[in-house]
Enzyme design. Structure first.
Site: not given
Ligand code: SF4
Ligand SMILES: Cc1cc2nc3c(=O)[nH]c(=O)nc-3n(C[C@H](O)[C@H](O)[C@H](O)COP(=O)(O)OP(=O)(O)OC[C@H]3O[C@@H](n4cnc5c(N)ncnc54)[C@H](O)[C@@H]3O)c2cc1C
Ligand SMILES: Cc1cc2nc3c(=O)[nH]c(=O)nc-3n(C[C@H](O)[C@H](O)[C@H](O)COP(=O)(O)O)c2cc1C
Length: 643
Positions: A172, A346
């Site tokens: 940034y 994920c």
């Molecule tokens: S916070 Fe929740 S959505 Fe984000 S990577 Fe972790 S498990 Fe996946």
């Protein structure tokens, strides 16, 4: 005490924290369009504070409109934001947390579609991802932005915040000045490390002057930008040495920028190892006298404790862990480790949605961003029927049981999990199995009545007086109607992954979505020569960007052949016919693996509606998508039915 360092008092300048857990800044897109705090935002922050975190750093908050990066990002750009920030500060303090704001200007990583104006930067060079030519800042403009940072810091102080953090990381505006990757100026703001540091120094000095000597000002830096010409640890250490002398109260060591985002260091995805940036924090810590905060995929208290005990950092930031389980610090302290509903990296619900300018969800925690709805206690105890034990059904069942309802779940397979079990056996995807196991453990702990190996039929609901039925029966794989589809060398990818079918020799995977590409990787890993054919222009486009780039790299290493804009026309015993821009041609193939998506399985809906007042179809049974939607819809089906 099992984790003595984690639960010892921390110090940042004049601040004292009750433990060493830090919530790092994370934009949620929960503010309103003017950057003001909403009731949703407040409920979310209050929920995290309640879970026991010691230090909270509120998200990158734009100090001026031209630096805004996300549509519903928090703003600190005008006095109207102070009232909302006051509420957030009070929410943190009510639970014994210390709380501050990250001051941010997006520079060339902000886009005119969000700000309404051309981005600005030290040099008129577009960021390779945003791809918009910024206006080079004049010295007058620079002075104005410096003032905006100090005015924002004053607002934070007025709101009762305990500190501010200058966002000097992730490419940034502040980093754009610091880094030769983006700063090509030849005046006093560029050309040498000292000149590139000038902007940050001016920002810090102005902020310090505005907030007084005692108010802690911390700094976030990218320990390494992982781009050619970008900042590396040795450069960061030099910056830290100068900033320390000026009075920075703590250094927060992250990594990367937008250009290197897909390398998976900034917000490490499933395929990256845990604690991968700790070495950068340790490198800074060696040279620094001020406290250092380590971050990135630090997901166990054992790892956090070790980092602290070995003196690699003084604080440990756990961002996504707190989205996944806001009670994580409290559970660790109370020795309830088996109950931690950790982040599975994920990157679908949180950063994946944010980069699409949507609000942040968490795949494993449907309460994230829905704290207000979850906070309303149900008026009545309901009898709940759940059909299907995949992520959608299990999410509905645990939500219902945790809210005090009586739950019965039917699953036709002998075990729970649905498609999670095949998603999780693919290379680098084992965290899906962790989610499955945790959901199963919760179902057991909550005493949900579970009928395994039982295919639900509507007669099973007759006379049972269910108030709510959740249809979470998932989806069935699509089998295209093509010449040769019935041959015994044709297998459906789900059958293959579940061990119900086998592949031999040269394999053609038909369908290059994320699941197809991952299936190709698994097969190539087992030694098969693999070709993926995909009808559209590219493969795995449904995967998060970092996961996708890492996956493509691995496919290349495994020599998986990818044919884009290519359709399967027919299948023979030893070859397939494909159609691509060059014409229709045969291609050798011993096994054809079909991975062309799926169609919803909601077969019992019509009949069930005659027996149960409130019926809801969720997850893949509504429309085949991802676990993120399945888990959210499963939980929301219960909350909505309670109304
Ligand atoms: S916070 Fe929740 S959505 Fe984000 S990577 Fe972790 S498990 Fe996946
Ligand atoms: C190879 C592969 C990789 C994937 N990778 C990802 C990924 O990386 N990220 C992601 O988000 N998603 C991924 N997915 C998709 C994801 O797994 C699904 O979107 C998700 O599992 C849908 O959840 P669900 O609970 O709605 O359905 P399912 O997981 O299909 O569960 C439905 C359950 O209902 C049961 N059932 C069906 N009919 C009945 C009946 N009559 N009675 C009782 N039980 C019944 C089934 O046996 C099953 O257990 C992947 C899918 C596959 C196949
Ligand atoms: C949804 C989301 C938003 C983020 N927003 C910011 C931000 O506003 N400022 C920042 O410095 N880092 C931001 N980050 C990076 C996190 O602060 C953190 O460095 C990163 O998630 C890795 O830590 P973790 O593995 O503990 O989540 C964000 C990360 C996520 C997942």
């Amino acid at each position: 005490m099992k984790f003595p360092h984690l639960f010892s008092e921390g110090r940042i300048g004049t601040l004292r924290t009750k433990n060493r857990f830090v919530m790092p800044p994370m934009v949620r897109n929960y503010a309103d369009g003017n950057g003001r705090v909403t009731p949703r935002y407040l409920a979310h922050i209050e929920r995290i504070a309640r879970g026991g975190v010691g230090l909270m750093i509120l998200e990158a908050s734009y100090v001026s409109q031209d630096g805004k990066g996300f549509v519903n990002q928090l703003g600190i750009h005008e006095d109207g934001t102070i009232a909302g920030l006051k509420k957030l500060a009070a929410a943190g303090h009510a639970h014994g947390a210390k709380i501050g704001v990250q001051l941010y200007h997006g520079g060339r990583q902000a886009s005119s579609t969000t700000t309404g104006t051309q981005p600005v930067a030290p040099s008129a060079i577009p960021d390779p991802v945003v791809n918009e030519v910024p206006a080079e800042l004049s010295k007058k403009d620079i002075a104005l932005i410096v003032k905006r940072f100090s005015a924002a810091a004053v607002r934070a102080k007025k709101a009762g915040m305990d500190f501010v953090e200058i966002h000097g990381a992730h490419g940034y505006l502040v980093t754009q000045f610091l880094s030769p990757f983006s700063n090509k100026r030849t005046d006093e703001y560029g050309g040498t490390p000292a000149k590139r540091l000038r902007f940050l120094k001016e920002v810090y000095i102005a902020v310090r002057k505005a907030v007084g000597a005692k108010f802690p000002v911390t700094l976030r830096l990218s320990g390494d930008e992982y781009v050619p010409e970008g900042l590396q640890l040795k450069d960061t250490v030099q910056i830290v040495k100068v900033m320390e002398k000026l009075g920075i109260a703590a250094i927060h060591v992250s990594a990367g920028n937008y250009a290197s985002y897909a390398k998976g260091v900034l917000i490490p995805p499933m395929a990256k190892k845990d604690g991968l940036l700790v070495a950068l924090a340790a490198g800074v810590k060696k040279a620094a006298k001020t406290p250092v905060i380590a971050v990135a995929k630090i997901r166990t208290p054992e790892m956090a404790e070790k980092i602290l005990a070995e003196g690699k950092a003084d604080f440990v930031a756990v961002g996504r862990m707190l989205l996944a389980d806001p009670d994580y610090p409290k559970k660790v302290q109370e020795g309830r480790l088996a109950e931690v509903n950790g982040c599975i990296a994920c990157n679908q619900g949180c950063i994946g949605r944010l980069f699409a300018q949507q609000d942040v969800w968490c795949t494993v925690n449907p309460e994230t961003g829905r704290e207000e709805a979850f906070g309303v206690k149900p008026k009545f105890r309901r009898r709940v029927l759940v059909i299907g034990g995949g992520p959608a059904g299990m999410s509905a069942a645990v939500t219902a049981a945790e809210r005090g309802h009586e739950v019965t779940l039917y699953e036709k397979e002998p075990q729970l999990g649905g498609q999670l079990k095949i998603a999780g056996i693919l290379p680098f995807r084992e965290d899906w199995l962790a989610l499955r196991d945790r959901l199963i453990a919760r179902i057991v702990r909550l005493g949900v009545t579970t009928h395994l190996g039982t295919e639900f039929t509507t007669d099973m609901a007759v006379g049972r007086k269910y108030d709510i039925a959740v249809i979470a029966m998932g989806s069935e794989a699509i089998r295209p109607n093509l010449p040769g589809i019935g041959r015994n060398n044709v297998v459906i990818s789900r059958d293959l992954l579940e061990g119900r079918a086998d592949a031999k020799g040269r394999v053609v995977v038909v369908g290059g979505g994320c699941a197809g590409a991952q299936t190709a990787e698994a097969l190539a890993g087992r030694g098969h020569p693999v070709t993926v054919i995909e009808a559209t222009g590219d493969i795995a486009v449904d995967a998060p960007i970092d996961d996708r780039m890492l996956l493509l790299g691995r496919l290349e290493k495994l020599k998986v052949r990818i044919l884009r804009n290519t359709k399967l026309m027919s299948i023979g015993p030893k070859a397939v016919t494909i159609e691509h821009p060059g014409g229709t041609v045969p291609m050798p193939a011993d096994t054809v693996v079909i991975c062309l998506g799926s169609f919803p399985n909601d077969g019992v809906l019509k009949e069930l509606e005659r027996h149960v007042h409130h019926v809801k179809v969720v997850g893949d049974a509504l429309k085949p998508r991802r676990v993120t939607e399945a888990v959210a819809e499963g939980a929301l089906a219960i909350i909505e039915a309670e109304k």
